[in-house]
Scaffold this motif. Structure first.
Motif, PDB file in Angstrom:
ATOM      1  N   PHE A  44       0.827  -1.208   0.000  1.00  0.00           N
ATOM      2  CA  PHE A  44       0.000   0.000   0.000  1.00  0.00           C
ATOM      3  C   PHE A  44       0.862   1.259   0.000  1.00  0.00           C
ATOM      4  N   ILE A  45       1.929   1.284   0.797  1.00  0.00           N
ATOM      5  CA  ILE A  45       2.769   2.477   0.888  1.00  0.00           C
ATOM      6  C   ILE A  45       3.926   2.450  -0.106  1.00  0.00           C
ATOM      7  N   GLY A  46       3.943   1.452  -0.979  1.00  0.00           N
ATOM      8  CA  GLY A  46       5.089   1.264  -1.853  1.00  0.00           C
ATOM      9  C   GLY A  46       5.136   2.151  -3.082  1.00  0.00           C
ATOM     10  N   ALA A  47       4.063   2.866  -3.392  1.00  0.00           N
ATOM     11  CA  ALA A  47       4.038   3.728  -4.569  1.00  0.00           C
ATOM     12  C   ALA A  47       3.131   4.914  -4.305  1.00  0.00           C
ATOM     13  N   ARG A  48       3.247   5.902  -5.157  1.00  0.00           N
ATOM     14  CA  ARG A  48       2.499   7.147  -4.986  1.00  0.00           C
ATOM     15  C   ARG A  48       1.010   6.944  -5.249  1.00  0.00           C
ATOM     16  N   TRP A  49       0.184   7.654  -4.465  1.00  0.00           N
ATOM     17  CA  TRP A  49      -1.258   7.691  -4.669  1.00  0.00           C
ATOM     18  C   TRP A  49      -1.664   9.093  -5.136  1.00  0.00           C
ATOM     19  N   TYR A  50      -2.575   9.150  -6.101  1.00  0.00           N
ATOM     20  CA  TYR A  50      -3.117  10.420  -6.579  1.00  0.00           C
ATOM     21  C   TYR A  50      -4.558  10.565  -6.090  1.00  0.00           C
ATOM     22  N   VAL A  51      -4.895  11.755  -5.623  1.00  0.00           N
ATOM     23  CA  VAL A  51      -6.230  12.006  -5.080  1.00  0.00           C
ATOM     24  C   VAL A  51      -7.174  12.378  -6.216  1.00  0.00           C
ATOM     25  N   GLN A  52      -8.287  11.648  -6.341  1.00  0.00           N
ATOM     26  CA  GLN A  52      -9.282  11.930  -7.375  1.00  0.00           C
ATOM     27  C   GLN A  52     -10.520  12.624  -6.818  1.00  0.00           C
ATOM     28  N   GLN A  53     -10.907  12.288  -5.596  1.00  0.00           N
ATOM     29  CA  GLN A  53     -12.015  12.969  -4.919  1.00  0.00           C
ATOM     30  C   GLN A  53     -11.693  13.027  -3.431  1.00  0.00           C
ATOM     31  N   GLU A  60      -7.422  21.263   4.269  1.00  0.00           N
ATOM     32  CA  GLU A  60      -7.534  21.269   2.820  1.00  0.00           C
ATOM     33  C   GLU A  60      -8.893  21.777   2.360  1.00  0.00           C
ATOM     34  N   PRO A  61      -9.031  23.105   2.204  1.00  0.00           N
ATOM     35  CA  PRO A  61     -10.269  23.653   1.636  1.00  0.00           C
ATOM     36  C   PRO A  61     -10.338  23.354   0.145  1.00  0.00           C
ATOM     37  N   ALA A  62     -11.515  23.552  -0.438  1.00  0.00           N
ATOM     38  CA  ALA A  62     -11.759  23.138  -1.814  1.00  0.00           C
ATOM     39  C   ALA A  62     -10.873  23.849  -2.824  1.00  0.00           C
ATOM     40  N   ASN A  63     -10.371  25.054  -2.511  1.00  0.00           N
ATOM     41  CA  ASN A  63      -9.531  25.761  -3.469  1.00  0.00           C
ATOM     42  C   ASN A  63      -8.164  25.084  -3.657  1.00  0.00           C
ATOM     43  N   LEU A  64      -7.861  24.080  -2.847  1.00  0.00           N
ATOM     44  CA  LEU A  64      -6.611  23.333  -2.990  1.00  0.00           C
ATOM     45  C   LEU A  64      -6.811  21.982  -3.666  1.00  0.00           C
ATOM     46  N   PHE A  65      -7.987  21.738  -4.196  1.00  0.00           N
ATOM     47  CA  PHE A  65      -8.271  20.439  -4.799  1.00  0.00           C
ATOM     48  C   PHE A  65      -7.708  20.390  -6.220  1.00  0.00           C
ATOM     49  N   GLN A  66      -6.400  20.284  -6.300  1.00  0.00           N
ATOM     50  CA  GLN A  66      -5.702  20.300  -7.582  1.00  0.00           C
ATOM     51  C   GLN A  66      -4.401  19.520  -7.448  1.00  0.00           C
ATOM     52  N   CYS A  67      -4.095  18.712  -8.422  1.00  0.00           N
ATOM     53  CA  CYS A  67      -2.771  18.084  -8.553  1.00  0.00           C
ATOM     54  C   CYS A  67      -2.239  17.549  -7.226  1.00  0.00           C
ATOM     55  N   GLN A  68      -3.066  16.805  -6.519  1.00  0.00           N
ATOM     56  CA  GLN A  68      -2.661  16.287  -5.209  1.00  0.00           C
ATOM     57  C   GLN A  68      -2.161  14.852  -5.314  1.00  0.00           C
ATOM     58  N   TRP A  69      -1.086  14.570  -4.572  1.00  0.00           N
ATOM     59  CA  TRP A  69      -0.641  13.193  -4.440  1.00  0.00           C
ATOM     60  C   TRP A  69      -0.115  12.967  -3.035  1.00  0.00           C
ATOM     61  N   ALA A  70      -0.008  11.704  -2.688  1.00  0.00           N
ATOM     62  CA  ALA A  70       0.504  11.312  -1.369  1.00  0.00           C
ATOM     63  C   ALA A  70       1.440  10.129  -1.537  1.00  0.00           C
ATOM     64  N   LYS A  71       2.512  10.144  -0.785  1.00  0.00           N
ATOM     65  CA  LYS A  71       3.400   8.984  -0.756  1.00  0.00           C
ATOM     66  C   LYS A  71       3.873   8.767   0.679  1.00  0.00           C
ATOM     67  N   TYR A  72       4.324   7.556   0.936  1.00  0.00           N
ATOM     68  CA  TYR A  72       4.668   7.153   2.293  1.00  0.00           C
ATOM     69  C   TYR A  72       6.002   6.411   2.278  1.00  0.00           C
ATOM     70  N   LYS A  73       6.723   6.528   3.363  1.00  0.00           N
ATOM     71  CA  LYS A  73       8.004   5.841   3.474  1.00  0.00           C
ATOM     72  C   LYS A  73       8.220   5.412   4.917  1.00  0.00           C
ATOM     73  N   LYS A  74       8.636   4.169   5.085  1.00  0.00           N
ATOM     74  CA  LYS A  74       8.896   3.691   6.435  1.00  0.00           C
ATOM     75  C   LYS A  74      10.116   4.390   7.029  1.00  0.00           C
ATOM     76  N   ILE A  75      10.028   4.718   8.295  1.00  0.00           N
ATOM     77  CA  ILE A  75      11.148   5.302   9.023  1.00  0.00           C
ATOM     78  C   ILE A  75      12.074   4.164   9.448  1.00  0.00           C
TER      79      ILE A  75
END
Length: 211
Positions: A44-53, A60-75
């Motif tokens: 699950f944390i092994g690759a980038r996720w892109y936010v679609q909705q 995060e107000p609605a004016n920031l709903f653009q080009c969002q992604w999330a990624k994770y890395k183990k410490i």
């Protein structure tokens, strides 16, 4: 003689509320049988996720709903506060909206096989972090749905999480940045079955993004 339904509702307006207000979280709400049985935290944390909705929430107000992604890395070593994963949430600039944001919260593992994590500020103890649950996940189809724990707030269309800094948010992720409407609708359908209010979700623009 029984009163017609409309007359009954006129006499007892509270009956309307009883009919339209759902029980939240829904009875027997669980993510155990809704997500993929093959859930694996490392994958699950092994690759980038892109936010679609996503829902609007405090950070995060609605004016920031653009080009969002999330990624994770183990410490490599568990942080002094108990976290084992570092997150990177990014929002790019796009023409017409010069907003860019990078957030770096920390993630703790509450129950890995059940997809139950916690997220909070890295400088605070994990005990003060809020729930971050993987409601749905299918690596082969490239989607996931995550949010702030059980949806406890009632809305006309179902149940929602909160909108504050903890116990909040609902996100639909895909592995691909380009939106697949069929995948988004598949996830929405599953979330609806779980009792979520889909009216809270807004589209995130993933076109015209730099890079």
């Amino acid at each position: 003689m029984h009163l017609p339904v409309l007359a009954l509702l006129a006499v007892c307006p509270t009956a309307v509320k009883a009919i339209s207000t759902p029980t939240c979280p829904p009875r027997n709400f669980t993510i155990q049988f809704e997500r993929s049985r093959d859930f694996d935290l490392d994958t699950f944390i092994g690759a980038r996720w892109y936010v679609q909705q996503q829902m609007e929430c405090a950070l995060e107000p609605a004016n920031l709903f653009q080009c969002q992604w999330a990624k994770y890395k183990k410490i490599e070593e568990t942080s002094p506060w108990g976290f084992t994963i570092k997150a990177h949430n990014h929002i790019d600039q796009i023409p017409g909206n010069a907003s860019t944001m990078d957030l770096h919260p920390c993630v703790g593992v509450v129950d890995a096989p059940a997809g139950k994590l916690s997220v909070g500020q890295c400088f605070l103890p994990e005990a003060l972090a809020g729930p971050y649950w993987v409601y749905l996940y299918d690596e082969s189809k490239g989607y996931a749905a995550v949010g702030g724990g059980p949806p406890t707030e009632a809305a006309p269309g179902g149940c929602r999480t909160g909108t504050g800094h903890t116990n909040s948010g609902l996100w639909i992720f895909t592995r691909a940045q380009a939106r697949s409407e069929s995948i988004v609708q598949t996830v929405r359908g599953k979330l609806k079955t779980m009792g979520f209010d889909l009216d809270a979700l807004r589209d995130v623009r993933q076109t015209g993004c730099p890079g």
